[in-house]
Design a protein around this motif. Structure first.
Motif, PDB file in Angstrom:
ATOM      1  N   VAL A 234       0.747  -1.261   0.129  1.00 13.04           N
ATOM      2  CA  VAL A 234       0.455  -0.110   0.356  1.00 13.04           C
ATOM      3  C   VAL A 234       0.647   1.282   0.404  1.00 13.04           C
ATOM      4  O   VAL A 234       2.138   1.182   0.252  1.00 13.04           O
ATOM      5  N   ASN A 235       0.505   2.154  -0.063  1.00 10.11           N
ATOM      6  CA  ASN A 235       0.988   3.686  -0.336  1.00 10.11           C
ATOM      7  C   ASN A 235       0.730   4.381   0.808  1.00 10.11           C
ATOM      8  O   ASN A 235       0.036   3.998   1.561  1.00 10.11           O
ATOM      9  N   ASP A 236       0.887   5.488   0.836  1.00  7.40           N
ATOM     10  CA  ASP A 236       0.828   6.609   2.379  1.00  7.40           C
ATOM     11  C   ASP A 236      -0.565   6.983   2.451  1.00  7.40           C
ATOM     12  O   ASP A 236      -0.908   7.374   3.820  1.00  7.40           O
ATOM     13  N   LYS A 237      -1.269   6.393   1.394  1.00  8.41           N
ATOM     14  CA  LYS A 237      -2.877   6.589   1.887  1.00  8.41           C
ATOM     15  C   LYS A 237      -3.273   5.655   2.179  1.00  8.41           C
ATOM     16  O   LYS A 237      -5.050   5.590   2.859  1.00  8.41           O
ATOM     17  N   GLY A 238      -2.703   4.372   2.112  1.00 12.33           N
ATOM     18  CA  GLY A 238      -3.280   3.024   2.557  1.00 12.33           C
ATOM     19  C   GLY A 238      -3.926   2.348   1.217  1.00 12.33           C
ATOM     20  O   GLY A 238      -5.044   0.962   1.547  1.00 12.33           O
ATOM     21  N   GLU A 239      -3.969   2.978   0.101  1.00 10.62           N
ATOM     22  CA  GLU A 239      -4.213   2.322  -0.728  1.00 10.62           C
ATOM     23  C   GLU A 239      -3.785   1.444  -1.785  1.00 10.62           C
ATOM     24  O   GLU A 239      -1.975   1.199  -2.259  1.00 10.62           O
ATOM     25  N   LEU A 240      -3.945   0.068  -2.725  1.00  7.13           N
ATOM     26  CA  LEU A 240      -3.270  -0.848  -3.024  1.00  7.13           C
ATOM     27  C   LEU A 240      -2.449  -0.409  -3.704  1.00  7.13           C
ATOM     28  O   LEU A 240      -2.796   0.300  -5.117  1.00  7.13           O
ATOM     29  N   LEU A 241      -1.399  -0.679  -4.194  1.00 10.98           N
ATOM     30  CA  LEU A 241      -0.330  -0.174  -5.896  1.00 10.98           C
ATOM     31  C   LEU A 241      -0.082  -2.198  -6.114  1.00 10.98           C
ATOM     32  O   LEU A 241      -0.740  -2.777  -5.914  1.00 10.98           O
ATOM     33  N   ALA A 242      -0.373  -1.633  -7.325  1.00 12.25           N
ATOM     34  CA  ALA A 242      -0.057  -2.228  -8.350  1.00 12.25           C
ATOM     35  C   ALA A 242       1.247  -3.310  -8.559  1.00 12.25           C
ATOM     36  O   ALA A 242       2.639  -2.366  -8.868  1.00 12.25           O
ATOM     37  N   PHE A 243       1.442  -4.233  -8.790  1.00 13.93           N
ATOM     38  CA  PHE A 243       2.879  -5.345  -8.848  1.00 13.93           C
ATOM     39  C   PHE A 243       3.292  -5.098 -10.447  1.00 13.93           C
ATOM     40  O   PHE A 243       2.450  -5.474 -11.104  1.00 13.93           O
ATOM     41  N   PRO A 244       4.418  -4.895 -10.803  1.00 10.51           N
ATOM     42  CA  PRO A 244       4.998  -5.467 -12.019  1.00 10.51           C
ATOM     43  C   PRO A 244       4.073  -6.830 -12.598  1.00 10.51           C
ATOM     44  O   PRO A 244       5.144  -8.178 -11.317  1.00 10.51           O
ATOM     45  N   ARG A 245       3.759  -7.229 -13.809  1.00  9.70           N
ATOM     46  CA  ARG A 245       3.799  -8.587 -14.734  1.00  9.70           C
ATOM     47  C   ARG A 245       5.345  -9.236 -14.271  1.00  9.70           C
ATOM     48  O   ARG A 245       6.488  -8.048 -14.887  1.00  9.70           O
ATOM     49  N   VAL A 246       6.026 -10.213 -13.958  1.00  2.00           N
ATOM     50  CA  VAL A 246       6.936 -11.164 -14.423  1.00  2.00           C
ATOM     51  C   VAL A 246       6.979 -12.601 -15.188  1.00  2.00           C
ATOM     52  O   VAL A 246       6.152 -12.492 -15.578  1.00  2.00           O
ATOM     53  N   LYS A 247       8.368 -12.376 -15.812  1.00  2.00           N
ATOM     54  CA  LYS A 247       8.735 -13.603 -16.284  1.00  2.00           C
ATOM     55  C   LYS A 247       9.212 -14.310 -15.988  1.00  2.00           C
ATOM     56  O   LYS A 247      10.658 -14.280 -15.404  1.00  2.00           O
TER      57      LYS A 247
END
Length: 492
Positions: A234-247
């Motif tokens: 989460v960021n400072d506002k408590g919002e979920l962060l997106a993860f980059p795709r992996v291979k």
């Protein structure tokens, strides 16, 4: 240890309460239920952190196994957990087969492998080495399982942080088991790597290997545990962060990539089925959720039967009708005394193709899928009422035999959705939230049959008519059931 879901994060200064008790003993193993809550003393608020179930095996002194005594049940909740422990055990035993079935499907989902901007999983590999010291071990000199899990979380969180550039928050741990012990003096090597990412979550796989001094010199590792940890960020506002795709870049990495997809499907199935909402009663029947739908079916009926506050509303010879109100939810129970053995009543009542022989509300009933000996999916039609279309149902019927003489036979029923059987314009598709039978043995030639039903709009008119005395349809159906069972019993 079963899957662990973390509902709340405990922080410095808060009070953690941990309660544990043995729910059931299975000959040489036992299930221990663990409930963790956190209390904020300033706000005077207590929140649930997690409910988990661990399986323990008693360590024998010699070569033989230790036979465990049955657990003494003291409360209604004890009886409920004791009953459901058997279903949770079935999930543990079936987990590997469900996972392998889903792996075959996940192998086809390889779109992400072709994304050029995906991050290589190799960049997330983290290794850590710990020495098992006396404070890390119990009185057997074996390392505490919790200590190993704490080390695993640390190395996994570092691996996840290399993708999110933030502090990951552990949300769940997949079902895993300890493959072998580690003792004081062992060196434990933890290898963590990201297996896959799913928009706002990431799965990190951790493998733990143990070495004593001789094994360390010879490079002969003992694989003592593997687990899969799921993180959010989460960021400072408590919002979920997106993860980059992996291979993945190796063959083993591809296997772990697809395995993460299969495990996520199982997690989602478990999460939404075991916490199903009443306004969405009909769950889709898929490979990923079959085990959890069966568990939910049995567990929901068991919970309904165990609720306090049932009130008797009608008594007629060998039939009693009970009702139960909880908020806006109304349920009823029909108790019948039947003069046939309980195992025979179980066999007859669990075969729904014979239901129309005694239940006038079942016009036809056919098997759509015979999943196994204890799980079948039926398609049921009911006769039309004046001015209305006839109704139809697609239901899962789960049956269980008792593990002990004092326990009941169970036949649980709930609606499911099959893509091969969509609603038809000829019928009004109806739902069964929770229904079924519990059958108790009274003697070698008699039993008590209890039928339960959580009332829906389809059943409400019949129950209302019974409660007001304008109809005896429930009693009539119960009498027809008793007559059917006892006539069939004479043939055996």
């Amino acid at each position: 240890m079963d899957d662990i879901q973390f509902e709340e994060t405990a922080r410095v200064g808060q009070i953690i309460t941990i309660k544990a008790k043995v729910n059931r003993a299975f000959s040489t193993s036992m299930e221990v239920g663990i409930k963790v809550t956190v209390q904020d003393t300033l706000a005077n608020i207590e929140k649930l952190v997690s409910v988990a179930y661990a399986t323990y095996v008693a360590k024998p002194v010699g070569a033989g196994k230790i036979e465990l005594k049955p657990v003494k049940l003291l409360s209604r909740q004890d009886h409920l957990e004791h009953s459901l422990a058997t279903e949770r055990r079935r999930i543990r035993l079936d987990y590997e087969q469900v996972f392998q079935n889903l792996m075959q499907e996940s192998d086809k989902e390889d779109d992400t492998l072709k994304e050029e901007d995906a991050v290589s999983t190799d960049l997330t590999h983290v290794q850590s080495i710990e020495l098992v010291l006396p404070p890390h071990a119990n009185h057997h000199e074996n390392a505490f399982g919790g200590q190993i899990m704490a080390w695993m979380e640390t190395v996994a969180s570092i691996s996840a942080s290399r993708l999110c550039r933030s502090y990951p928050i552990l949300k769940s741990v997949d079902m895993f088991k300890f493959r072998g012990p580690s003792i004081v003096g062992d060196r434990l090597v933890f290898n963590a790597i990201v297996n896959n990412t799913f928009q706002n979550s990431v799965e990190v796989g951790v493998r733990v290997e143990a070495y004593n001094c001789e094994e360390w010199i010879k490079d002969q590792a003992r694989h003592i545990n593997s687990a899969f940890l799921i993180f959010n960020a989460v960021n400072d506002k408590g919002e979920l962060l997106a993860f980059p795709r992996v291979k993945p870049t190796t063959k083993d990495g591809v296997r772990r990539y697809h395995g993460a997809i299969a495990r996520r499907r199982i997690r989602l199935a478990r999460k939404y089925i075991l916490s199903a909402k009443e306004d969405e009663p009909s769950d889709p029947w898929k490979r990923s959720n079959q085990v959890y739908l069966s568990y939910s079916n049995i567990a929901t009926l068991t919970h309904l039967a165990a609720k306090p506050g049932w009130e008797i509303t009608s008594t007629l010879d060998d039939i009693k009708i009970w009702t139960h109100e909880e908020g806006d939810v109304l349920s009823f129970k029909v108790e019948m005394q039947v003069k046939i053995p309980s195992d025979l009543a179980f066999s007859l009542l669990s075969d729904f193709t014979r239901r129309q022989q005694w239940d006038k509300y079942y016009l036809t009933c056919e098997v759509l899928q015979a999943v196994n000996e204890d799980e079948k999916i039926y398609y049921v039609t009911s006769p039309s009422m004046t001015g209305y279309k006839p109704k139809d149902f697609v239901v899962l019927v789960s049956r269980r035999q008792p593990c002990q003489p004092s326990e009941p036979y169970i036949v649980a029923v709930k609606s499911v959705t099959l893509t091969s059987m969509p609603p038809s314009s000829e019928y009004c598709r109806s739902e069964i939230l929770c229904a079924g039978f519990q059958i108790y043995s009274d003697s070698s030639s008699s039993c008590t049959v209890c039928y339960f039903n959580q009332v829906t709009l389809d059943v409400l008119p019949h129950l209302a008519a019974n409660l007001t005395g304008s109809s005896k349809s429930i009693e009539d159906t119960a009498l027809a059931c008793i007559k059917f069972l006892e006539l069939e019993g004479k043939k055996y």
